[in-house]
Design a protein around this motif. Structure first.
Motif, mmCIF file in Angstrom:
data_model
loop_
_atom_site.group_PDB
_atom_site.id
_atom_site.type_symbol
_atom_site.label_atom_id
_atom_site.label_comp_id
_atom_site.label_asym_id
_atom_site.label_seq_id
_atom_site.Cartn_x
_atom_site.Cartn_y
_atom_site.Cartn_z
ATOM 1 N N ILE A 79 0.842 -1.203 0.000
ATOM 2 C CA ILE A 79 0.000 0.000 0.000
ATOM 3 C C ILE A 79 0.877 1.254 0.000
ATOM 4 C CG2 ILE A 79 -1.615 1.329 1.391
ATOM 5 C CD1 ILE A 79 -2.824 -1.351 2.276
ATOM 6 N N MET A 111 1.162 4.102 -2.935
ATOM 7 C CA MET A 111 0.944 5.488 -2.550
ATOM 8 C C MET A 111 2.103 6.362 -3.034
ATOM 9 S SD MET A 111 -0.743 6.660 0.424
ATOM 10 C CE MET A 111 -1.157 8.313 0.276
ATOM 11 N N ALA A 138 2.060 7.064 -6.644
ATOM 12 C CA ALA A 138 1.020 7.990 -7.093
ATOM 13 C C ALA A 138 1.334 9.423 -6.701
ATOM 14 C CB ALA A 138 -0.333 7.572 -6.520
ATOM 15 N N ARG A 139 2.097 9.652 -5.615
ATOM 16 C CA ARG A 139 2.283 11.040 -5.200
ATOM 17 C C ARG A 139 3.679 11.403 -4.729
ATOM 18 N NH1 ARG A 139 -1.889 12.518 -1.491
ATOM 19 N NH2 ARG A 139 -3.070 10.715 -2.099
ATOM 20 N N VAL A 145 -0.933 13.622 3.417
ATOM 21 C CA VAL A 145 -1.863 12.773 2.671
ATOM 22 C C VAL A 145 -3.256 13.191 3.087
ATOM 23 C CG1 VAL A 145 -2.619 10.413 2.339
ATOM 24 C CG2 VAL A 145 -0.206 10.917 2.591
ATOM 25 N N LEU A 195 -8.737 13.171 1.414
ATOM 26 C CA LEU A 195 -10.014 12.800 1.999
ATOM 27 C C LEU A 195 -10.186 13.509 3.327
ATOM 28 C CD1 LEU A 195 -9.638 8.985 1.469
ATOM 29 C CD2 LEU A 195 -11.015 10.487 0.097
ATOM 30 N N TYR A 240 -8.096 -4.298 3.318
ATOM 31 C CA TYR A 240 -7.140 -3.243 2.943
ATOM 32 C C TYR A 240 -6.873 -3.307 1.448
ATOM 33 C CZ TYR A 240 -5.876 -3.595 7.944
ATOM 34 O OH TYR A 240 -5.890 -3.667 9.293
ATOM 35 N N LEU A 241 -6.658 -4.532 0.943
ATOM 36 C CA LEU A 241 -6.341 -4.676 -0.480
ATOM 37 C C LEU A 241 -7.509 -4.213 -1.342
ATOM 38 C CD1 LEU A 241 -4.518 -8.107 -0.433
ATOM 39 C CD2 LEU A 241 -3.528 -5.859 -0.747
ATOM 40 N N ARG A 287 -5.402 1.204 -7.916
ATOM 41 C CA ARG A 287 -4.059 1.626 -7.525
ATOM 42 C C ARG A 287 -3.673 2.994 -8.052
ATOM 43 N NH1 ARG A 287 -0.503 -3.455 -8.436
ATOM 44 N NH2 ARG A 287 -0.451 -2.551 -10.488
ATOM 45 N N GLU A 288 -4.219 3.359 -9.227
ATOM 46 C CA GLU A 288 -3.794 4.630 -9.829
ATOM 47 C C GLU A 288 -4.579 5.794 -9.245
ATOM 48 O OE1 GLU A 288 -4.666 1.918 -11.664
ATOM 49 O OE2 GLU A 288 -2.598 1.267 -11.939
ATOM 50 N N LYS A 293 -5.601 8.278 -6.479
ATOM 51 C CA LYS A 293 -4.983 8.760 -5.244
ATOM 52 C C LYS A 293 -5.885 8.546 -4.032
ATOM 53 C CE LYS A 293 -1.772 12.282 -6.819
ATOM 54 N NZ LYS A 293 -1.461 13.710 -6.857
ATOM 55 N N LYS A 294 -7.200 8.733 -4.236
ATOM 56 C CA LYS A 294 -8.115 8.612 -3.095
ATOM 57 C C LYS A 294 -8.166 7.177 -2.589
ATOM 58 C CE LYS A 294 -11.232 12.436 -3.605
ATOM 59 N NZ LYS A 294 -12.623 12.863 -3.634
ATOM 60 N N ASN A 305 -5.810 4.934 -2.837
ATOM 61 C CA ASN A 305 -4.553 4.710 -2.119
ATOM 62 C C ASN A 305 -4.585 5.233 -0.708
ATOM 63 O OD1 ASN A 305 -2.637 3.538 -3.656
ATOM 64 N ND2 ASN A 305 -2.387 5.350 -4.919
ATOM 65 N N GLU A 306 -5.029 6.488 -0.623
ATOM 66 C CA GLU A 306 -5.012 7.140 0.679
ATOM 67 C C GLU A 306 -5.961 6.430 1.637
ATOM 68 O OE1 GLU A 306 -5.699 11.308 0.541
ATOM 69 O OE2 GLU A 306 -6.323 11.377 2.630
ATOM 70 N N ALA A 343 -6.747 3.318 1.608
ATOM 71 C CA ALA A 343 -6.142 2.055 2.031
ATOM 72 C C ALA A 343 -5.092 2.307 3.105
ATOM 73 C CB ALA A 343 -5.522 1.345 0.841
ATOM 74 N N LEU A 344 -4.266 3.359 2.928
ATOM 75 C CA LEU A 344 -3.214 3.628 3.911
ATOM 76 C C LEU A 344 -3.813 3.946 5.276
ATOM 77 C CD1 LEU A 344 -0.144 3.993 4.349
ATOM 78 C CD2 LEU A 344 -0.552 6.427 4.147
ATOM 79 N N LYS A 345 -4.851 4.796 5.288
ATOM 80 C CA LYS A 345 -5.454 5.169 6.575
ATOM 81 C C LYS A 345 -6.109 3.964 7.225
ATOM 82 C CE LYS A 345 -6.048 10.056 5.817
ATOM 83 N NZ LYS A 345 -6.937 11.116 5.349
ATOM 84 N N ASP A 384 -12.971 8.146 5.799
ATOM 85 C CA ASP A 384 -11.957 8.227 4.748
ATOM 86 C C ASP A 384 -11.929 6.963 3.915
ATOM 87 O OD1 ASP A 384 -11.295 10.729 5.515
ATOM 88 O OD2 ASP A 384 -9.614 10.130 6.772
ATOM 89 N N GLU A 433 -14.995 6.805 1.694
ATOM 90 C CA GLU A 433 -15.033 7.733 0.568
ATOM 91 C C GLU A 433 -14.063 7.300 -0.528
ATOM 92 O OE1 GLU A 433 -14.304 11.841 1.509
ATOM 93 O OE2 GLU A 433 -14.131 12.352 -0.609
ATOM 94 N N GLY A 434 -12.862 6.832 -0.110
ATOM 95 C CA GLY A 434 -11.837 6.550 -1.110
ATOM 96 C C GLY A 434 -11.975 5.193 -1.774
#
Lengths: 100, 482
Positions: free
Chosen positions: A79, A83, A86-87, A95, A98, B134-135, B141-142, B144-145, B147-148, B150-152, B225, B228-229
């Motif tokens: 992940i 990320m 992408a950025r 980040v 959102l 998470y996956l 993957r492309e 940004k939302k 990705n973000e 998933a990270l959060k 988050d 939404e993403g």
């Protein structure tokens, strides 16, 4: 003479260090390392209890935690890498697409 | 064949993965249907072993009616979400096979969570469901939302699961066992006051992990988050799947392992329930993105469900045992919330819009979706004649029976608050003028799923008896608590 209490105290200290690390560091990789510290605190507690109780369940639990933690690293790093592609930046404070 | 549903899901998950790797493009077109076939077979297998009450794998895995209830719920949710994601994923990703494979594994993880009867299984199955979620959240993957999100989701999940794990180690330490019923016996036989102290702290740590899955305040921050993403079908899944099986484990731990400490955990859960509903509803009031609005709404819904556990009382044969309220609520919520999200998917597929402002004039552009929005929102707000009303009736009834008048009153006030933001969407759809009045085309598969969910929401309301029986059977294993 070391008793089970010493081990549990050490594991509690490790756990708190990990928790503080997660809360104050902003780089996901360092946060990730702190989470590993919390997991290892739990591992230490399991092994200490297992020895104290003369019961092997706890040690088997630790084996599985180690494997699961490896899977967690695979998913988490994937992940973070996606990320970064992408950025080009992974600081968690920046980040912020959102919110609301 | 007590684990046949799990075996079927595991086989189909791997089958989809392999076919996606080696199959031709034309063969891969069939993968969603293969996945659906897997879910239908797993559903049938669950019905086939219906009525069993066994403890297998050295007591770690419990195949009882309670777990079968959640397996039915998991396979139903899985089928519907796969069917609506076919149109959604087209054009958004080329790796659909992987999506359906990971999704099948997440449904497998749900069925395993429902059956977990030992601390080890609880940990493993929760982590299994977390990683697949998470996956799926970061699947685009492309984007940004995505990705973000998933990270959060990942960071919150990893932290809460570490906290939960520490709680599990303490539970093991004071009881000397990993088995939920053996831990209960150990607690009942002990006279050591320090055991009692740990027995109160450790479950609170475990609650962090479960609260994360259920999205209870204060473990809810990931939800808006991530919702939404994530790709919208995944959002729909996150709002019903992990929440339902999180409740399965919470109920099992509370009612089999900790009944003797009931007087201690009831006030804690009551406070969490009040904070969860109130915060969820108040923050939902000022959302402009429909996915975030539904995220806060689903946090509030978790608060209502928790009222059922606070008001739990399994003595006697009352229809308001609290536990049956939670099960009925979960089932009603499954169809209601999935339906609401399928409406969002229908609009998003055609226009890409996810803001409430974009829903202006929806009644002229897509009258069917606009009409169904009313049904699902009435049900989420708990207004008859919908399934949501039946669910709220039983959880609030249980709280009243146990004398939690304030809690029930706060629940009712919160339901009234929720009407405001649900009807803000309906107001936009019915009374505002569209900027672009062109009609929205809804694909047949999505229309079919909308019809099914709406029919179930109304059917549960007018003919709830089968659902009552289902809930009554499922809770039979919990004997008398108190």
């Amino acid at each position: 003479m070391l008793t089970v209490n010493h081990f549990i105290l050490l594991s509690a200290i490790l756990f708190c260090l990990g928790a503080v690390g997660v809360l104050i560091r902003r780089n996901p990789l360092v946060m990730f390392m702190s989470i590993e510290l919390m997991l290892n605190a739990a591992n230490l507690a399991f092994v200490a209890f297992s020895r104290y109780l003369n019961n092997l369940d706890g040690q088997i639990f630790v084996f599985l935690i180690l494997t699961v933690a490896a899977a967690e690293v695979a998913v988490g790093l994937a992940i973070i890498v996606a990320m970064f592609r992408a950025r080009e930046n992974v600081d968690v404070d920046e980040v912020n697409e959102l919110k609301g | 064949m007590l684990i046949s549903p799990e075996l079927i899901l595991a086989i189909f998950g791997m089958l989809v993965l392999v076919v996606d790797l080696i199959g031709r493009a034309r063969t891969r077109e069939w993968l969603p249907w293969v996945t659906v076939l897997g879910f239908v077979l797993a559903f049938a297998a669950t019905l086939y072993i219906w009525g069993s009450n066994a403890s297998i794998f050295a007591g770690m895995y419990s195949v009882d009616m309670f777990s079968l209830f959640f397996k039915l719920l998991a396979t139903i949710a899985g089928t519907m979400i796969v069917l609506v994601s076919i149109d959604y994923l087209r054009g958004r990703t080329t790796r659909q096979g992987e999506f359906f494979s990971i999704f099948t594994f997440s449904i497998l993880a749900m069925t395993m969570m429902a059956s977990s009867a030992s601390l080890l299984m609880i940990y493993l199955s929760i982590e299994f469901l977390s990683y697949t979620s998470y996956l799926l959240t970061g699947f685009l993957r492309e984007d940004k939302k995505s990705n973000e999100a998933a990270l959060k989701y990942f960071l919150y999940g990893a932290i809460t699961s570490a906290v939960m794990l520490y709680g599990l180690s303490l539970l093991y330490g004071v009881s000397g066992s990993l088995n939920l019923t053996d831990i209960a016996t150990a607690f009942a036989n002990t006279v050591d006051p320090s055991v009692r102290t740990v027995a109160l702290v450790a479950p609170a740590l475990v609650l962090a992990g479960l609260g994360f899955k259920i999205s209870l305040v204060p473990f809810h921050q990931w939800a808006p988050d991530a919702y939404e993403g994530a790709p919208t079908p995944v959002t729909a899944f996150l709002s019903v799947g992990p929440k339902a099986v999180g409740f399965a484990i919470l109920l099992r731990v509370a009612l089999t392992t900790l009944p003797i400490y009931q007087a201690s955990w009831i006030p804690l859960l009551a406070v969490i329930s009040i904070i969860t509903m109130t915060l969820g509803n108040l923050v939902a009031l000022r959302q402009t993105n429909i996915k975030r609005l539904l995220a806060y709404s689903s946090i509030a819904q978790a608060g209502y469900m928790l009222i059922g556990l606070v008001g739990v009382n399994l003595t006697g044969n009352s229809p308001f045992s609290g536990l049956n309220g939670v099960l009925i609520y979960l089932f009603a919520y499954l169809f209601t919330n999935l339906g609401a999200f399928i409406c969002v998917i229908a609009i998003e597929n055609a226009t890409g819009a996810v803001n409430i402002a974009d829903y202006a004039g929806l009644v002229r552009r897509a009258p069917f979706v606009a009409a169904l929005f009313i049904i699902f929102f009435l049900s989420l707000a708990g207004i008859p004649p919908t399934a949501g009303f039946i669910g709220k009736f039983f959880v609030f009834g249980a709280a009243l029976r146990e004398g939690f008048l304030t809690l029930a009153a706060i629940g009712v006030i919160n339901s009234i608050i929720s009407v405001f933001y649900y009807f803000a969407v309906i107001r936009a759809a019915f009374f505002l003028d569209a900027k672009d009045p062109s009609p929205i085309r809804i694909t047949p598969l999505v229309t079919a799923m909308l019809t099914v969910t709406a029919a179930m929401v109304l059917l549960i309301a007018v003919y709830p008896q089968p659902l009552f029986n289902l809930a009554a059977w499922s809770m039979g294993m919990f004997g008398v608590v108190k």
